[in-house]
Motif scaffolding. Sequence first.
Motif, PDB file in Angstrom:
ATOM      1  N   ALA A  77      -2.310  -1.956  14.555  1.00 13.83           N
ATOM      2  CA  ALA A  77      -1.055  -1.671  15.256  1.00 13.83           C
ATOM      3  C   ALA A  77       0.051  -1.338  14.269  1.00 13.83           C
ATOM      4  CB  ALA A  77      -0.661  -2.867  16.119  1.00 13.83           C
ATOM      5  N   GLY A  78       0.069  -2.032  13.134  1.00 14.77           N
ATOM      6  CA  GLY A  78       1.085  -1.747  12.129  1.00 14.77           C
ATOM      7  C   GLY A  78       0.928  -0.361  11.519  1.00 14.77           C
ATOM      8  N   TRP A  79      -0.307   0.019  11.195  1.00 14.93           N
ATOM      9  CA  TRP A  79      -0.525   1.336  10.607  1.00 14.93           C
ATOM     10  C   TRP A  79      -0.255   2.454  11.614  1.00 14.93           C
ATOM     11  CZ3 TRP A  79      -0.289   2.198   5.797  1.00 14.93           C
ATOM     12  CH2 TRP A  79      -0.790   1.308   4.850  1.00 14.93           C
ATOM     13  N   ARG A  80      -0.619   2.251  12.875  1.00 13.37           N
ATOM     14  CA  ARG A  80      -0.322   3.281  13.889  1.00 13.37           C
ATOM     15  C   ARG A  80       1.182   3.460  14.061  1.00 13.37           C
ATOM     16  NH1 ARG A  80      -4.822   0.818  16.365  1.00 13.37           N
ATOM     17  NH2 ARG A  80      -3.450  -0.566  17.567  1.00 13.37           N
ATOM     18  N   ALA A  81       1.922   2.340  14.008  1.00 12.95           N
ATOM     19  CA  ALA A  81       3.375   2.438  14.116  1.00 12.95           C
ATOM     20  C   ALA A  81       3.980   3.158  12.914  1.00 12.95           C
ATOM     21  CB  ALA A  81       3.985   1.044  14.252  1.00 12.95           C
ATOM     22  N   CYS A  82       3.340   3.052  11.741  1.00 13.15           N
ATOM     23  CA  CYS A  82       3.842   3.757  10.560  1.00 13.15           C
ATOM     24  C   CYS A  82       3.914   5.258  10.794  1.00 13.15           C
ATOM     25  CB  CYS A  82       2.945   3.468   9.353  1.00 13.15           C
ATOM     26  SG  CYS A  82       3.115   1.812   8.666  1.00 13.15           S
ATOM     27  N   PHE A  83       2.877   5.805  11.419  1.00 15.39           N
ATOM     28  CA  PHE A  83       2.798   7.263  11.548  1.00 15.39           C
ATOM     29  C   PHE A  83       3.324   7.771  12.876  1.00 15.39           C
ATOM     30  CE2 PHE A  83      -0.482   5.973   8.535  1.00 15.39           C
ATOM     31  CZ  PHE A  83      -0.127   6.743   7.448  1.00 15.39           C
ATOM     32  N   SER A  84       3.720   6.910  13.780  1.00 15.67           N
ATOM     33  CA  SER A  84       4.367   7.354  15.015  1.00 15.67           C
ATOM     34  C   SER A  84       5.855   7.019  14.954  1.00 15.67           C
ATOM     35  CB  SER A  84       3.700   6.695  16.225  1.00 15.67           C
ATOM     36  OG  SER A  84       3.759   5.273  16.114  1.00 15.67           O
ATOM     37  N   GLY A  85       6.170   5.740  14.961  1.00 14.38           N
ATOM     38  CA  GLY A  85       7.571   5.341  14.865  1.00 14.38           C
ATOM     39  C   GLY A  85       8.178   5.650  13.515  1.00 14.38           C
ATOM     40  N   GLY A  86       7.358   5.667  12.434  1.00 15.26           N
ATOM     41  CA  GLY A  86       7.896   5.941  11.112  1.00 15.26           C
ATOM     42  C   GLY A  86       8.430   7.352  10.982  1.00 15.26           C
ATOM     43  N   LEU A  87       7.667   8.333  11.452  1.00 15.85           N
ATOM     44  CA  LEU A  87       8.133   9.712  11.390  1.00 15.85           C
ATOM     45  C   LEU A  87       9.328   9.924  12.314  1.00 15.85           C
ATOM     46  CD1 LEU A  87       4.693  11.563  11.315  1.00 15.85           C
ATOM     47  CD2 LEU A  87       6.217  11.006   9.401  1.00 15.85           C
ATOM     48  N   THR A 107       9.310   0.553   7.309  1.00 14.55           N
ATOM     49  CA  THR A 107      10.161  -0.107   8.305  1.00 14.55           C
ATOM     50  C   THR A 107       9.489  -0.129   9.664  1.00 14.55           C
ATOM     51  OG1 THR A 107      12.124   0.631   7.102  1.00 14.55           O
ATOM     52  CG2 THR A 107      12.424  -0.081   9.376  1.00 14.55           C
ATOM     53  N   ALA A 108       8.868   0.988  10.060  1.00 12.89           N
ATOM     54  CA  ALA A 108       8.219   1.048  11.371  1.00 12.89           C
ATOM     55  C   ALA A 108       7.006   0.121  11.438  1.00 12.89           C
ATOM     56  CB  ALA A 108       7.811   2.482  11.685  1.00 12.89           C
ATOM     57  N   ALA A 135       0.835  -1.210   0.000  1.00 17.98           N
ATOM     58  CA  ALA A 135       0.000   0.000   0.000  1.00 17.98           C
ATOM     59  C   ALA A 135       0.867   1.256   0.000  1.00 17.98           C
ATOM     60  CB  ALA A 135      -0.924  -0.028   1.216  1.00 17.98           C
ATOM     61  N   ILE A 136       1.918   1.267   0.805  1.00 17.43           N
ATOM     62  CA  ILE A 136       2.790   2.447   0.871  1.00 17.43           C
ATOM     63  C   ILE A 136       3.490   2.680  -0.454  1.00 17.43           C
ATOM     64  CG2 ILE A 136       4.891   3.356   1.940  1.00 17.43           C
ATOM     65  CD1 ILE A 136       4.017   1.988   4.534  1.00 17.43           C
ATOM     66  N   TRP A 137       4.052   1.633  -1.026  1.00 19.44           N
ATOM     67  CA  TRP A 137       4.832   1.816  -2.240  1.00 19.44           C
ATOM     68  C   TRP A 137       3.964   1.943  -3.480  1.00 19.44           C
ATOM     69  CZ3 TRP A 137       9.505   3.520  -2.072  1.00 19.44           C
ATOM     70  CH2 TRP A 137      10.270   3.282  -0.925  1.00 19.44           C
ATOM     71  N   ILE A 178      16.316   0.744  14.274  1.00 21.40           N
ATOM     72  CA  ILE A 178      15.209   0.484  13.354  1.00 21.40           C
ATOM     73  C   ILE A 178      13.967   0.015  14.104  1.00 21.40           C
ATOM     74  CG2 ILE A 178      14.466  -1.021  11.453  1.00 21.40           C
ATOM     75  CD1 ILE A 178      17.324  -1.008  10.448  1.00 21.40           C
ATOM     76  N   VAL A 179      14.153  -0.829  15.121  1.00 22.13           N
ATOM     77  CA  VAL A 179      13.013  -1.355  15.879  1.00 22.13           C
ATOM     78  C   VAL A 179      12.734  -0.516  17.111  1.00 22.13           C
ATOM     79  CG1 VAL A 179      12.102  -3.401  17.021  1.00 22.13           C
ATOM     80  CG2 VAL A 179      13.591  -3.656  15.052  1.00 22.13           C
ATOM     81  N   GLN A 180      13.775  -0.052  17.784  1.00 26.52           N
ATOM     82  CA  GLN A 180      13.572   0.691  19.023  1.00 26.52           C
ATOM     83  C   GLN A 180      12.836   1.998  18.786  1.00 26.52           C
ATOM     84  OE1 GLN A 180      13.983  -0.322  21.975  1.00 26.52           O
ATOM     85  NE2 GLN A 180      13.560   1.568  23.078  1.00 26.52           N
ATOM     86  N   ALA A 181      12.952   2.565  17.582  1.00 31.90           N
ATOM     87  CA  ALA A 181      12.229   3.804  17.278  1.00 31.90           C
ATOM     88  C   ALA A 181      10.730   3.614  17.364  1.00 31.90           C
ATOM     89  CB  ALA A 181      12.619   4.307  15.890  1.00 31.90           C
ATOM     90  N   VAL A 182      10.254   2.386  17.184  1.00 31.32           N
ATOM     91  CA  VAL A 182       8.820   2.110  17.301  1.00 31.32           C
ATOM     92  C   VAL A 182       8.373   2.180  18.758  1.00 31.32           C
ATOM     93  CG1 VAL A 182       7.025   0.403  16.799  1.00 31.32           C
ATOM     94  CG2 VAL A 182       8.939   0.684  15.236  1.00 31.32           C
ATOM     95  N   MET A 183       9.271   1.842  19.694  1.00 28.93           N
ATOM     96  CA  MET A 183       8.918   1.786  21.106  1.00 28.93           C
ATOM     97  C   MET A 183       8.895   3.156  21.759  1.00 28.93           C
ATOM     98  SD  MET A 183       8.346  -1.388  21.518  1.00 28.93           S
ATOM     99  CE  MET A 183       8.231  -1.457  23.310  1.00 28.93           C
TER     100      MET A 183
END
Length: 393
Positions: A204-214, A184-185, A103-105, A275-280
């Motif tokens: 949960a995946g989409w919420r992480a996109c716009f929180s941890g992704g940014l 990645t997030a 969806a993103i790409w 890469i992963v810790q940014a999500v937390m």
Amino acid sequence: QDLTQQLAQPDQAQTQQLTGPTTVMPEAPQTWGEQPAAPPATNPWAPPGGSWGQPAAPAYGAYQPPPKQPLTPSRMRPLSAMFSDIGRIVRRGWLPILGISMAIWAVVSVVYVVAFMTTVDLSALQRGFDLIGAETSSETGLATNDAEIAAAFRDAFAALSPSGWALLVTVLTVLILIAASLQTAGVSRVAMDAAAGQPVTWGAGWRACFSGGLRLFGYYLLLGILAGAAWTVAVVVVVGLWAVSPALSVVIGILGFLGLLVLTFWLSGRLIPVIVQAVMGRHAIAWSWQHTRGKFWAVLGRYLLWSMAASVIVNIVVSVISIPLSLILLGTTASTSSTTQIGTSMVLSLITLPLTMALSAVTFIGVVPIWRDLTEDDTYRSIDEAGQPIAVG
């Protein structure tokens, strides 16, 4: 004499009172030719402990659980645990991972195609391609030359000035970086839940996109600026030394280039868990720097090992899908005009780019097992306080 015998023999009643009544079992009559009855065999399936009036047999030993996987000298789980986590991620979270990535790409691909179609003159571009393959020009009837080909391509890209093209390329590059951060997030969050046995959800995946992704995009931007500044300083020093001593400038340039490569290699091993810790949460760079201390080779080795394996897998899958699709689409337009072929190529890119980038998410999930060996989070950690791996169902 009778009195003496009575005193020497105990009373029969007293003897029975002390020893208890004696019961004499009659013997079964035995006939000729019969073997005597064998004594009853002991029951091998009898539970531990004797019957009434008998001492208890020794009980079974205490249950000993199977030994846990030993940790490596770096206090991380062995490689088998990493591949076990990756298998669990693929098995439980493959659909959200591919769906979010595609969806993103797909959005990025549409933006790229629209930008290309609106800024490039397709008719001039077609004329340039035709001139390359033709010996004479269809307009003048003369032999084609390099100047005419260059003019056709210049007309094709005349919609924007050089500064405009530089700005457009910069915007599209930033768009790719943002899309990669979002993917990645989101993929990391789904992979974290799948590896830890938590519920795997698209939300949960989409919420992480716009929180941890940014947040991850900010880290990428910061690290990119620092890396660009380091290379700029190195180039300025080499150019300045060239005026003094060309030989010294070459030597310093080679040493500086090798030093920056070693520094980049070292920082990669220390900052991969970002890469992963940014999500937390925030401060992912400081967290990664602290928790990878003394584990550089273990972290980097695991990441490189899985990256190479994932690259092989992605290339095989993409080739199997894209090569037949390219032959079908481009083969049907081989005899048509160059404009049609360009349009077909754009359509093909709309299909292959999202698919390729979605499959590249297989590389990201290899960071999750590494992060689980380093984290102290109660939900996602995979090593307990005693340094033993936590069994995950």
